[in-house]
Design a protein around this motif. Sequence first.
Motif, PDB file in Angstrom:
ATOM      1  N   ARG A  89      43.223  24.817  36.523  1.00  0.00           N
ATOM      2  CA  ARG A  89      42.076  25.435  37.197  1.00  0.00           C
ATOM      3  C   ARG A  89      41.662  26.669  36.402  1.00  0.00           C
ATOM      4  O   ARG A  89      42.506  27.506  36.053  1.00  0.00           O
ATOM      5  N   SER A  90      40.356  26.781  36.127  1.00  0.00           N
ATOM      6  CA  SER A  90      39.811  27.922  35.397  1.00  0.00           C
ATOM      7  C   SER A  90      38.623  28.450  36.192  1.00  0.00           C
ATOM      8  O   SER A  90      37.684  27.695  36.470  1.00  0.00           O
ATOM      9  N   PRO A  91      38.620  29.723  36.580  1.00  0.00           N
ATOM     10  CA  PRO A  91      37.600  30.237  37.501  1.00  0.00           C
ATOM     11  C   PRO A  91      36.250  30.460  36.840  1.00  0.00           C
ATOM     12  O   PRO A  91      36.087  30.325  35.621  1.00  0.00           O
ATOM     13  N   ARG A 108      39.492  33.244  42.042  1.00  0.00           N
ATOM     14  CA  ARG A 108      39.673  33.822  40.714  1.00  0.00           C
ATOM     15  C   ARG A 108      40.965  33.375  40.061  1.00  0.00           C
ATOM     16  O   ARG A 108      41.347  33.872  39.008  1.00  0.00           O
ATOM     17  N   GLN A 109      41.663  32.415  40.653  1.00  0.00           N
ATOM     18  CA  GLN A 109      42.969  32.011  40.148  1.00  0.00           C
ATOM     19  C   GLN A 109      42.845  31.091  38.940  1.00  0.00           C
ATOM     20  O   GLN A 109      42.125  30.101  38.965  1.00  0.00           O
ATOM     21  N   SER A 110      43.550  31.442  37.883  1.00  0.00           N
ATOM     22  CA  SER A 110      43.714  30.549  36.738  1.00  0.00           C
ATOM     23  C   SER A 110      45.084  29.894  36.882  1.00  0.00           C
ATOM     24  O   SER A 110      46.091  30.582  37.101  1.00  0.00           O
ATOM     25  N   PRO A 114      51.659  20.313  46.256  1.00  0.00           N
ATOM     26  CA  PRO A 114      50.508  21.204  46.467  1.00  0.00           C
ATOM     27  C   PRO A 114      49.999  21.738  45.125  1.00  0.00           C
ATOM     28  O   PRO A 114      50.784  22.173  44.283  1.00  0.00           O
ATOM     29  N   LEU A 115      48.686  21.720  44.941  1.00  0.00           N
ATOM     30  CA  LEU A 115      48.079  22.220  43.714  1.00  0.00           C
ATOM     31  C   LEU A 115      47.328  23.520  43.943  1.00  0.00           C
ATOM     32  O   LEU A 115      47.424  24.444  43.139  1.00  0.00           O
ATOM     33  N   PHE A 116      46.563  23.600  45.025  1.00  0.00           N
ATOM     34  CA  PHE A 116      45.769  24.804  45.300  1.00  0.00           C
ATOM     35  C   PHE A 116      45.355  24.798  46.755  1.00  0.00           C
ATOM     36  O   PHE A 116      45.060  23.750  47.333  1.00  0.00           O
TER      37      PHE A 116
END
Length: 227
Positions: free
Chosen positions: A88-90, A117-119, A140-142
């Motif tokens: 994940r890239s914000p 804002r989580q990378s 769980p991923l996010f």
Amino acid sequence: MMLLNSDFSRRAMITPDQHQWVPSPQSGVERVMLDRTGGEQARATSLVSYAAGSQFPQHFHPGGEEILVLSGTFSENGVDYPTGWYLRSPDGSSHQPSSRDGTTIFVKLRQMAAEDRQSLRMNTNDPQHWHGQPQRQICPLFSGSAETVMLQKLCAGERIFCAPVTGGAELLVLEGELSAPDGRYPAGSWLRLPPGDMPALIAAAPGALFYLKTGHLSPATLIGATS
């Protein structure tokens, strides 16, 4: 502007026999468009294939980017991410993606909440990320205000939705097969279910592994659909 499966109040399902690979502007990179709202710079969900040795130039991602590596090895800024990695890239992040030996990835663009804002870089092959009972394992991923993302492994006969899900759901079958009253969904199938649409999806024999995102399709959480 391209509109593909852009009515998020309707169910959308694409099975592998319906995949249409089309070239991207970058040589050696092809994609299957699953949903899309916009032109070349679009809110989009896609399968993307990199031929060996292909790459994109450095670029930014307004609205963020989410990637699950489905096969091969995806590389970003010189770091390798083999099959099973989740990225994940914000909003506003940049990278230079490539693949030395070739890769296929699942990609979601311009769909992150502004406060997200989580990378994140996670190896979902690591058993420490998984928990649950033998018949239902969860990675769980996010989890944020607009969405919850996970991988699930179900034994044959297990039903995906055991209770109503708020805000709709999106699935990508990674291994095995899901069955439903309207048909069967083998590995490579993508399903998007609007709020209130929870079909009786069941893991077929010998079981199923799938990506699952929930909560992101209600009018309050749907991001980028009209951009």
